[in-house]
Structure formats: C-alpha cells, structure tokens
Design an enzyme around this catalytic site. Structure first.
Site, mmCIF file in Angstrom:
data_model
loop_
_atom_site.group_PDB
_atom_site.id
_atom_site.type_symbol
_atom_site.label_atom_id
_atom_site.label_comp_id
_atom_site.label_asym_id
_atom_site.label_seq_id
_atom_site.Cartn_x
_atom_site.Cartn_y
_atom_site.Cartn_z
ATOM 1 N N LYS A 154 0.845 -1.203 0.000
ATOM 2 C CA LYS A 154 0.000 0.000 0.000
ATOM 3 C C LYS A 154 0.878 1.251 0.000
ATOM 4 C CE LYS A 154 -4.013 1.892 2.531
ATOM 5 N NZ LYS A 154 -4.890 1.699 3.704
ATOM 6 N N SER B 46 -9.746 1.522 2.795
ATOM 7 C CA SER B 46 -8.946 2.299 1.872
ATOM 8 C C SER B 46 -7.872 1.500 1.134
ATOM 9 C CB SER B 46 -8.274 3.455 2.629
ATOM 10 O OG SER B 46 -7.397 2.948 3.615
ATOM 11 N N SER C 37 -9.827 -0.719 6.954
ATOM 12 C CA SER C 37 -9.301 -0.592 5.587
ATOM 13 C C SER C 37 -8.631 -1.820 5.003
ATOM 14 C CB SER C 37 -8.341 0.584 5.501
ATOM 15 O OG SER C 37 -9.085 1.766 5.444
HETATM 16 N N1 GLN Z 1 -13.175 4.074 6.303
HETATM 17 C C1 GLN Z 1 -12.459 4.391 7.493
HETATM 18 C C2 GLN Z 1 -12.010 5.843 7.444
HETATM 19 O O1 GLN Z 1 -12.256 6.452 6.480
HETATM 20 C C3 GLN Z 1 -11.313 3.473 7.703
HETATM 21 C C4 GLN Z 1 -10.107 3.843 6.975
HETATM 22 C C5 GLN Z 1 -8.903 3.048 7.323
HETATM 23 O O2 GLN Z 1 -8.985 2.006 7.991
HETATM 24 N N2 GLN Z 1 -7.751 3.576 6.928
HETATM 25 O O3 GLN Z 1 -11.439 6.356 8.338
#
Ligand code: GLN
Length: 432
Positions: free
Chosen positions: A38, A113, A137
């Site tokens: 990532k 994400s 995410s």
């Molecule tokens: N959807 C969550 C957020 O927007 C989780 C994102 C993540 O785990 N990086 O914060």
C-alpha cells in the site's frame, strides 16, 4: 545481490499507483513471491504518495520496518497500491490517482482504503499484499473483493515507516487469496521493533492448522442490527451455521457500546489526523509552492491544492474537535466511549474465544455512489470496534449476496491472531 523479478502485468483495475517492472528478490520464506505494498508504507527509492497530490514525487530515504522484513524474507516488491487519500475512505475513490475497480464487478468500488492492494490480489496480479487498517481498511476491501485480510493486534506489527493517519488505531496487515497465504505474510511482518514505541514483544506466530471444534464463538446481536443488508445478514448467518457444523459452540451475546463506536472512531481518527497531517507544508515533503509567496499564503495554497476534499474536511473537523472549549465535549467523550468498547470486549472475552459477524453491512458499492460522507462513514460500523479496542480481526470469504462477495468477520482476543487464523482456515477448508 538478489535475482530480478520481471513484473509485466497490465493493470486494468488501476490497482497500482507505481509499478516496479524489475523487482529484486532473495532467499527466504517469500522467495520470488510478488508482493504489492500500500502506498502509505515507506519504500526507500520508490515514490510513496499516500494517494495524495501533496506527496506526489516524494521518495522516502528509508524503508518501513515491514519492508525490511519483506526483503529479508526474499519477497519481490512489485509496486505500490492505490488507496483512499491518506487512508480516509471506504471505496478507494478519494485517491488523487483515480478510483480502483473491483475485479469482481468493474462497475463497483473495491472497498477501501486498501482497495488497490485487494484488487491486485483478487485480479491475480500478485499473490499477496500489505494494507493498513485504521477503521476497517484491510477487512472492508477483503470482504468486497472476495479475499482474506487480517488486521493484527495493535502493536503486533511495527508502524515504523508507516505514514500516519490515526496512529492510535492503525496497523499494517496482510491481504491474500486464501488463509494460508495471509498467515504466511503475517508471520513475516509480525514481531517486536524498538523503533516503534507501541510495538509489543510477543512470541512468534505458531504454525497454522485448521482448528475450530470446541471454540466458543460469540455473536453479538448488534452485529446484525439496523442497516445490515438482509441478504448479507443471511449469508453470514449461514456461515455461522457452518462454524457450528464444524464443532464450534455459538453463543448469542450483546455489545451495547456498538451504539457509540462509530462516533468515537470518527472523532478520534479526525482529531489524530488533524495533528498528523500538520507536517505537510510544501517545504519538507512532496509538493512545493511554484512561486514565492508570503509564508501563510504558501501554506494555505499548498494545503488547499494538495489535499483532496475528504482530507480537508477531516482536518477541519478534527481541529474543531480538539479546539479549546470543545475538547471536553468531543475528544474526551470519544475517549470515554472508546473505553466502553474496550470494556465490552474484555467482558465478552471472559466467556467466549472470539466473536463472529459480517465484516461489512453491505456488498461492494457502485462507483460514484458515495458522495455523501455520512453514509460512507456508516458503512464502517462493524469494523471500527476492533480498532478502538486494538484487538485482532480478519475477514474471510463467506459466499455471495446479489452475486457479489460477502466476508465473515472473526474478532479475537489481544494477541490471538493464531486462534482466529486457525478458525478461518477450518472455515475455508470446511474441516476442523
Ligand atoms: N473508512 C475508514 C475511514 O475512512 C477506515 C479507513 C482506514 O482504515 N484507513 O477512516
């Protein structure tokens, strides 16, 4: 010197931000295996953008600890994957590099994400990938793309070299096509690192074997509460019946703090983000002002043009939540709610070995349908509790609803990755 891996795949799903066509690899448990990373994990000499314009062109001078571990395990690091900007999103659509498409249905988002990592695995471009999970995410895209993803215990995997979004909750973890590959990548990255002050010193992961018979699995009623798509709920319910068929004991229970979890998560994550993202000033990293300006003009110009809308929204809300006069009302309340979530887990884990339920309340969403931030935040309701409490959780494919993949979530006790991976393996293989 290691050998060269030629990575020459087309990327029709826009899973990657950077592809390394020639990747070096060495000897070890991951020898010659292509692994995607990532784009918020620092890679020496390879551009690292966090999916943001503000970091375009930024080339880290050092490797994150997990990258050092991957290299010494022999892996070929073949590229950096697309992601919601700074990890803020649930669809990979807030990326400055365009959305990633879900390989299971290219009209839909892969989740986020870590959507690029999940799509790279699900489309067969790589065997395994690293993602990060601050509020779901890793598990969300694993669920939406039909693969396996693990968020380790907070502190189990070093965050040294991970570009922070909300550091009190995030962990680096593996995504893979099956439980064994996921566990293999986890066993390479888990371990103590003195460079991360929150790193835990725990025994090495145990060899994986399917094991579910006799396990006590709690199913909180709230995991099937309001907002969960009924078709998703019934697919996951039949998954839980399968766990029972394999010899697990299913125990109905309750987790009342679920009603506060989402608010606690978003206040905490935005507050931490507002502080962590203060360092992007156009001077030290990435994007620079294109002409000489007064300092405050340059700073606001860079941050206005460098950050996308969702990131700016969260910095503003987080700064507000931390501001004098409001701190007690928002941030302190969120911490109290976070403690309630921790207490609920501690109480439940006195009588059960793990918890089970859906990973996500829905299947992958059509691209372009998440313009309302609040409805996007609501999709994280089932994943954020594990981050608030720091406990490990994984998503394993459980079937389909509306012809799209559905994930079963297993949440374990602190440090009990081996236990939930063994249960997931039994579930995947259908044997205990
Ligand atoms: N959807 C969550 C957020 O927007 C989780 C994102 C993540 O785990 N990086 O914060």
């Amino acid at each position: 010197m290691g050998s060269q891996y030629s990575f020459d795949h087309p990327d029709p799903h826009n899973a990657f931000i950077t592809i390394c066509h020639e990747a070096e690899y060495g000897e070890g448990p991951l020898s010659g295996i292509p692994v995607a990373v990532k784009d918020n994990i620092s890679t020496a000499g390879i551009e690292t953008t966090c999916g943001s314009n503000i970091l375009k062109g930024y080339i880290p001078p050092y490797d994150a600890h997990v990258i050092t571990l991957l290299r010494s395990a022999g892996a070929a690091i073949v590229g950096k994957t697309n992601m919601d900007e700074f990890g803020m999103g649930t669809t990979t659509e807030t990326s400055a590099f365009g959305p990633t498409l879900n390989p299971a249905d290219t009209t839909r988002a892969p989740g986020g994400s870590s959507g690029g990592s999940a799509a790279a695995v699900a489309s067969g471009m790589v065997h395994m990938a690293l993602g990060t999970d601050t509020g779901g995410s890793i598990r969300c895209p694993a669920s939406f793309c039909g693969i396996v993803g693990l968020k380790p215990t907070y502190g189990r995997v070093s965050r040294y070299g991970l570009i922070a979004y909300a550091n009190s909750m995030e962990q680096i973890g593996p995504l893979a096509g099956n439980v064994r590959d996921c566990a293999l990548l986890y066993s390479v990255i888990a371990g103590h690192d003195p460079r991360d002050g929150t790193s835990l010193d725990l025994p090495a992961p145990a060899p994986l074997k399917p094991e579910i018979a006799g396990k006590r699995i709690g199913v909180p009623a709230e995991f099937f509460g309001e907002g969960v798509d009924p078709t998703v709920a019934s697919v996951v319910q039949s998954g839980i019946d399968r766990l029972e068929g394999l010899g697990a004991e299913i125990i109905s229970c309750s987790m009342p703090s679920m009603q506060y979890a989402l608010a606690a998560y978003y206040v905490t994550s935005m507050s931490e983000a507002s502080s962590n993202l203060g360092r992007y000033d156009g001077v030290r990293f990435g994007m620079a002002p294109d002409f000489v300006r007064l300092w405050h003009d340059a700073y606001s110009h860079i941050r206005k043009t460098g950050f996308g809308e969702e990131v700016r929204r969260r910095i503003l809300l987080g700064s507000f939540a931390l501001s004098a006069g409001y701190k007690g009302k928002y941030y302190a309340k969120a911490q109290a709610a976070r403690q309630m979530v921790r207490n609920d887990f501690a109480r439940l884990f006195e009588t059960v070995d793990m918890l089970a339920g859906p990973t996500m309340p829905c299947v992958a969403l059509p691209l372009g349908e998440t313009s309302n931030p609040l409805s996007m935040y609501l999709a994280d309701i089932l994943t954020v509790p594990a981050n608030l409490a720091g406990v490990p959780a994984l998503s394993v494919p459980c079937g389909t609803a509306h012809t799209l993949p559905v994930g079963l979530q297993l949440i374990g006790k602190h440090g009990a990755e081996d236990e939930i991976l063994s249960a997931a393996l039994a579930f995947e293989e259908g044997s205990a």
